[in-house]
Design a protein around this motif. Structure first.
Motif: not given
Length: 571
Positions: A332-356
């Motif tokens: 949803d951050r790169v909708l132009r790659q799918f021919g869709l109109c981009p949006s400005t209200d894209v939710e960011p990645m969950d800040p609690s996400f932890n890479r393990v």
């Protein structure tokens, strides 16, 4: 290393087709453009899993994995249970290797290279005393054959498992060692019909995401993952560093993936760029130099069926799982790659996400550890993004094209920039004398130059907006990089693609203030002083723009230095 295990046996090819790896086996792996890959890594953001470019965010998606590699993306997550250890299916990893492959590396046995018997070596299972990995060279030296037709059913499928491990360790899921593959993947290959259903493409993308994030660290000197996928993705979407091809796109592509056309024998030349030039090209990247949707309906009609399997989850915002590793897929951050109109209200990645990862967790049951992410992946069709957005940006854009514009010329090297400067300067100097009627040798030569200029202009668009300062009275080049005129977007740049028309423009109008700023003839009012005449202010302003210091490029992820640093715990 993949070149070292050629596959020509019809029986073996049919088995790979059943497993879903026939497209990968047909790809030939070319020389990597390390400078281009380094320039892309510098623009990778681990917080969004995307490249931050001047035209916006772009990233490698499940669509790119399916179309370029031709592997399965829709299916169960590539993770299995811990079935090696006390009171489990196999007591040790060598026992698992003996059961599914028929043998394991013996440290006292001397093995010989089947292609050159003068080369010998001894192998042992890696990872210290755990013996959880097998050497890739041992797999090739032990299981490669000219023909597999005479093998019985049990031995034949053991050779197929060995080849799949080899492909995963060399190409799809390589680690930084480049010489071993973990046997955890072998445990889910007992039934290859079930293995085919796994989302191997999702695991490849998660693995590449993690390696890109790790490579952005200033202390990291190398990168693993499917780098072949990254390079072909860059060639498919960007003009930077893209080679030209000997053959057209749609020739001999039936039943194969898009990556097949970039095989080494099809490349006419590979641009030799350096890191500085690639940084400059990415810094000045224009929208007309990007192919947002390279996979046209004509191309989709030519590729293998597996490339289109799971098309409905290409835009799913879900976690991607590669055994120990989990990474978020954020289309949803790169909708132009799918021919869709981009949006400005894209939710960011969950800040609690932890890479393990698996360090310090040798006996972890990863299916239980990642059960929350696995549950989201199993419900991936409920997380499809872009369904509520209006398709095709051209519907919203004010610019329409009735005539296809010519191909845009993009200088890639200093010599090409000199040629562009020579053409623009020559045309500008002789412009007033074009189409003269004097019957002199000099006038005839000028008219010939005018005809050559018109022919070149009809076939190629050369960007020159703001190239010369029209008010300064001299021919000093204007060095500030500017966008192409708003009435022209240009084609996708030099490529062997069929002409796909102009790139899609942003659907946001340009403000009057921005138009005034981009106009080199306008001097900002902040530079005007009461005691200085207006023409001197313009000359001083242009001189300041030409002599301004260049911004030193960051050698790490843009914006990562702005992240809050966690305080270290006191021991």
């Amino acid at each position: 290393m993949v070149h070292e295990w050629p596959v020509n046996c019809p029986r073996f090819m049919e088995a790979l087709r059943m497993v879903g790896l026939d497209c990968v086996s047909q790809m030939r792996y070319l020389r990597m453009d390390h400078h281009l890959l380094t320039a892309l890594v510098e623009r990778w953001s681990p917080q969004t899993n995307s490249f931050h470019l001047t035209v916006g965010e772009m990233t490698i998606t499940l669509q790119d994995v399916a179309m370029i590699l031709g592997v399965q993306i829709d299916g169960p997550a590539l993770v299995g249970q811990s079935i090696v250890g006390a009171r489990r299916r196999w007591l040790t990893w060598p026992d698992c290797c003996d059961d599914l492959l028929g043998s394991h590396p013996l440290p006292d046995v001397v093995y010989r290279d089947p292609f050159d018997h003068r080369i010998t070596s001894k192998f042992r299972m890696g990872q210290a005393h755990a013996q959880t990995c097998v050497p890739l060279r041992w797999l090739r030296w032990t299981f490669w054959r000219d023909s597999y037709i005479d093998l019985n059913e049990l031995d034949f499928w053991r050779h197929v498992r060995a080849y799949i491990l080899f492909i995963m360790g060399c190409h799809l899921l390589p680690d930084t060692s480049g010489s071993e593959i973990h046997l955890q993947y072998l445990t889910i290959m007992e039934d290859l019909a079930v293995f085919r259903t796994y989302s191997l493409g999702g695991a490849v993308l998660a693995h590449l995401y993690r390696e890109l994030s790790e490579a952005t660290r200033p202390s990291r000197a190398n990168i693993a993952g499917c780098i072949h996928l990254l390079q072909i993705w860059a060639w498919e979407h960007l003009h930077v560093g893209r080679p030209s091809l000997w053959v057209p796109f749609l020739v001999e592509l039936d039943g194969l993936s898009v990556g097949f056309r970039w095989n080494e024998d099809r490349l006419r030349n590979l641009p030799v760029g350096n890191l500085t030039s690639y940084r400059d090209e990415l810094d000045g990247l224009l929208d007309s130099q990007v192919i947002w949707e390279p996979y046209t309906p004509e191309i989709r009609a030519q590729v293998a069926e597996i490339c289109l399997t799971g098309e409905e989850v290409w835009t799913a915002r879900v976690p991607l799982i590669s055994w120990k590793r989990v990474e978020w897929h954020l289309p949803d951050r790169v909708l132009r790659q799918f021919g869709l109109c981009p949006s400005t209200d894209v939710e960011p990645m969950d800040p609690s996400f932890n890479r393990v990862d698996g360090r310090g967790k040798p006996d972890m049951d990863w299916m239980m550890y990642h059960q929350a992410y696995i549950a989201i992946w199993e419900s991936r069709r409920g997380y499809v993004a872009g369904s509520c957005f209006q398709r095709t940006l051209n519907i919203l854009c004010t610019n329409t094209y009735t005539v296809e514009p010519p191909t845009t010329a993009y200088p890639r090297a200093p010599a090409e920039r000199l040629l562009r400067d020579f053409f623009i300067s020559t045309e500008s100097i002789l412009q007033e004398d074009f189409n003269g009627t004097d019957d002199t040798r000099q006038q005839r030569n000028i008219n010939s130059v005018a005809e050559l200029c018109r022919t070149l202009r009809s076939q190629m668009y050369i960007q020159e907006q703001g190239y010369f300062d029209a008010t300064s009275g001299h021919d000093t080049p204007f060095t500030m990089t500017q966008d192409a005129p708003h009435y022209y977007s240009g084609s996708a740049g030099p490529s062997s693609y069929p002409d796909q028309g102009p790139s899609q423009d942003f659907c946001y109008p340009v403000s009057a203030d921005l138009e005034a700023y981009l106009n080199p003839d306008v001097v900002p009012t902040t530079l005007t002083s009461e005691g200085m005449p207006e023409p001197e202010v313009e000359v001083e302003h242009q001189h300041m723009l030409r002599e301004r210091p260049r911004r030193p490029p960051q050698h790490y992820t843009p914006g990562s230095d702005a992240l809050p640093h966690r305080p270290r715990r006191r021991r």
